[in-house]
Design a protein around this motif. Structure first.
Motif, PDB file in Angstrom:
ATOM      1  N   UNK A 160      29.642  -0.825  -6.041  1.00 45.55           N
ATOM      2  CA  UNK A 160      30.433  -0.594  -5.133  1.00 45.55           C
ATOM      3  C   UNK A 160      29.610  -1.429  -3.897  1.00 45.55           C
ATOM      4  N   UNK A 161      30.230  -2.366  -3.339  1.00 45.51           N
ATOM      5  CA  UNK A 161      29.666  -3.122  -2.186  1.00 45.51           C
ATOM      6  C   UNK A 161      30.338  -3.075  -0.905  1.00 45.51           C
ATOM      7  N   UNK A 162      30.052  -2.725  -0.076  1.00 41.59           N
ATOM      8  CA  UNK A 162      30.647  -2.868   1.414  1.00 41.59           C
ATOM      9  C   UNK A 162      30.402  -3.629   2.493  1.00 41.59           C
ATOM     10  N   UNK A 163      31.094  -4.135   3.336  1.00 45.10           N
ATOM     11  CA  UNK A 163      30.764  -5.111   4.464  1.00 45.10           C
ATOM     12  C   UNK A 163      29.731  -4.318   5.623  1.00 45.10           C
ATOM     13  N   UNK A 164      29.095  -5.175   6.387  1.00 44.03           N
ATOM     14  CA  UNK A 164      28.324  -4.472   7.411  1.00 44.03           C
ATOM     15  C   UNK A 164      28.419  -5.172   8.749  1.00 44.03           C
ATOM     16  N   UNK A 165      27.934  -5.112   9.716  1.00 40.38           N
ATOM     17  CA  UNK A 165      28.590  -5.674  10.962  1.00 40.38           C
ATOM     18  C   UNK A 165      27.862  -7.128  11.115  1.00 40.38           C
ATOM     19  N   UNK A 166      27.093  -7.638  10.185  1.00 37.02           N
ATOM     20  CA  UNK A 166      26.513  -8.955  10.029  1.00 37.02           C
ATOM     21  C   UNK A 166      27.553  -9.781   9.166  1.00 37.02           C
ATOM     22  N   UNK A 167      28.069  -9.041   8.327  1.00 40.77           N
ATOM     23  CA  UNK A 167      28.959  -9.690   7.356  1.00 40.77           C
ATOM     24  C   UNK A 167      30.478 -10.188   7.670  1.00 40.77           C
ATOM     25  N   UNK A 168      30.919 -11.242   7.167  1.00 42.00           N
ATOM     26  CA  UNK A 168      32.132 -11.513   7.451  1.00 42.00           C
ATOM     27  C   UNK A 168      33.322 -10.862   6.590  1.00 42.00           C
ATOM     28  N   UNK A 169      34.007  -9.958   6.941  1.00 37.32           N
ATOM     29  CA  UNK A 169      34.767  -9.191   5.972  1.00 37.32           C
ATOM     30  C   UNK A 169      35.560 -10.206   5.256  1.00 37.32           C
ATOM     31  N   UNK A 170      36.059 -11.170   5.497  1.00 38.84           N
ATOM     32  CA  UNK A 170      37.131 -12.102   4.758  1.00 38.84           C
ATOM     33  C   UNK A 170      36.216 -13.023   3.599  1.00 38.84           C
TER      34      UNK A 170
END
Length: 382
Positions: A79-89
């Motif tokens: 399970x991989x979730x996005x962080x504030x540095x990641x682009x969600x799209x």
């Protein structure tokens, strides 16, 4: 069920313009082997997979190479979730393909409940303000902060309810990428929730059997709670983390939640050292060979070629990335800046210095500036 919790890889990160890719590649090699030898059933990666919304191609290649090797194990779900540095799209783009290999990716918030078999996971990525509330003109910052924190609480409460409905008596695990009050930060976190806008208390996670956090780079439990933890980053991202032991968290849900920290091998050591000018060469002789070093030299008076002298004294035994001078107050000349350098300040701090210089009472202006920063960050990371 055996689960490994990690976070804050920051693939593509640099340190004083030095590449870190070889360190991240070594970590990925070690992690694949650890998942295999420790007979892990699942991997949780709690945000900041990449260091930037538009990461360099070699960082993206390393990420997909890791996922391919993970799929080849045929026994580990992820399970991989996005962080504030990641682009969600950007993170979400291959999610339908990855789901076929039991890799579940969530760049955006929602009811992201994943049934791993032995446990059920609330896969909560970094929640941006636009995910939590509708902004209105003229709002006070205190009201915005209260609304954001209440919305985060409500989101986790809803996730817990959804997980419990699915899990029955099985353990439920929360993932999160945010600041939890009472945790310890380092110099390398760039917090877009200015002034801890989205910081919450650890009681938000009450009811979950374990909470796998990301965002802060030092491994730690929060508020004395064994089951609410930051795994920390696997690679030291600033010299402020030079003394930290990097680790991942192993969770065993058999007969209750059991937790074990596992140290990550260091590929390239960072060293922070204070030395005296008079004994420079001897003092530097104690620095770990082949490390990257930040050297602070205690001086009686400024020396224009200090940088060169330190690098020569190092003799190539280790690499000096930063040289800092520590001068007595009496020798601090008028041209020297007594505070941090510009590149060490966050935008809000720069704005605050401007207000001080102009002698402006700026509480309202600070609030407006915070809103502008949040809007800008949302556009960058969308």
């Amino acid at each position: 069920m055996r689960i490994l919790h990690t976070a804050d890889w920051h693939l593509g990160a640099r340190l004083v313009e030095r590449e870190r890719l070889h360190e991240h590649a070594a970590f990925c090699d070690w992690l694949i082997e650890t998942l295999r030898t420790e007979k892990m059933d699942a991997l949780l990666l709690s945000g900041d997979v990449f260091d930037a919304a538009n990461p360099p191609q070699d960082a993206v290649s390393l990420y997909f190479d890791f996922l391919k090797r993970l799929a080849d194990l045929r026994s580990v779900k992820a399970v991989i979730t996005g962080g504030n540095h990641d682009s969600a799209s950007h993170l979400n783009a291959p999610r339908e393909l990855l789901r076929r290999f039991e890799v579940h990716v969530f760049g955006h918030g929602g009811e992201n409940v994943v049934d791993l078999g032995g446990a059920v996971v609330a896969a909560v990525p970094f929640l941006r303000e636009r995910d939590l509330r509708h902004a209105a003109p003229g709002e006070a910052m205190t009201d915005v902060q209260a609304q954001v924190r209440a919305a985060i609480r409500g989101h986790y409460a809803a996730q817990l309810q959804a997980c419990r409905a699915t899990a029955g008596k099985r353990p439920v695990i929360a993932m999160g990428h945010l600041t939890v009050l009472g945790a310890t930060t380092s110099d390398s976190e760039r917090d877009i929730h200015i002034g801890n806008l989205g910081a919450v208390g650890a009681d938000v996670f009450a009811g979950f059997d374990y909470t796998a956090l990301g965002h802060l780079h030092r491994p730690q439990k929060v508020a004395g709670m064994e089951t609410v933890r930051y795994s920390g980053s696997p690679v030291a991202l600033s010299f402020s983390e030079a003394g930290d032991m990097k680790s991942v968290v192993m969770i065993d849900t058999e007969g209750g939640v059991k937790i074990e920290m596992l140290a990550v091998p260091v590929k390239r050591a960072l060293t922070r050292v204070n030395v005296n000018r008079a004994t420079l060469a001897a003092d530097l002789g104690n620095v770990l060979a082949d490390s990257w070093a930040e050297v602070t030299v205690k001086l009686e008076a400024p020396e224009s070629d200090l940088d060169r002298q330190v690098r020569e004294a190092a003799g190539g035994r280790f690499e000096v990335l930063k040289v800092l001078a520590a001068l007595p107050e009496s020798q601090t000349s008028a041209w020297q800046h007594k505070g941090p350098s510009l590149n060490e300040l966050q935008p809000r701090e720069v704005f605050g210095e401007l207000l001080k210089e102009r002698q402006i009472e700026g509480d309202e202006l600070r609030g407006v500036f915070d809103e502008l920063l949040a809007l800008r960050e949302q556009k960058i990371t969308a």
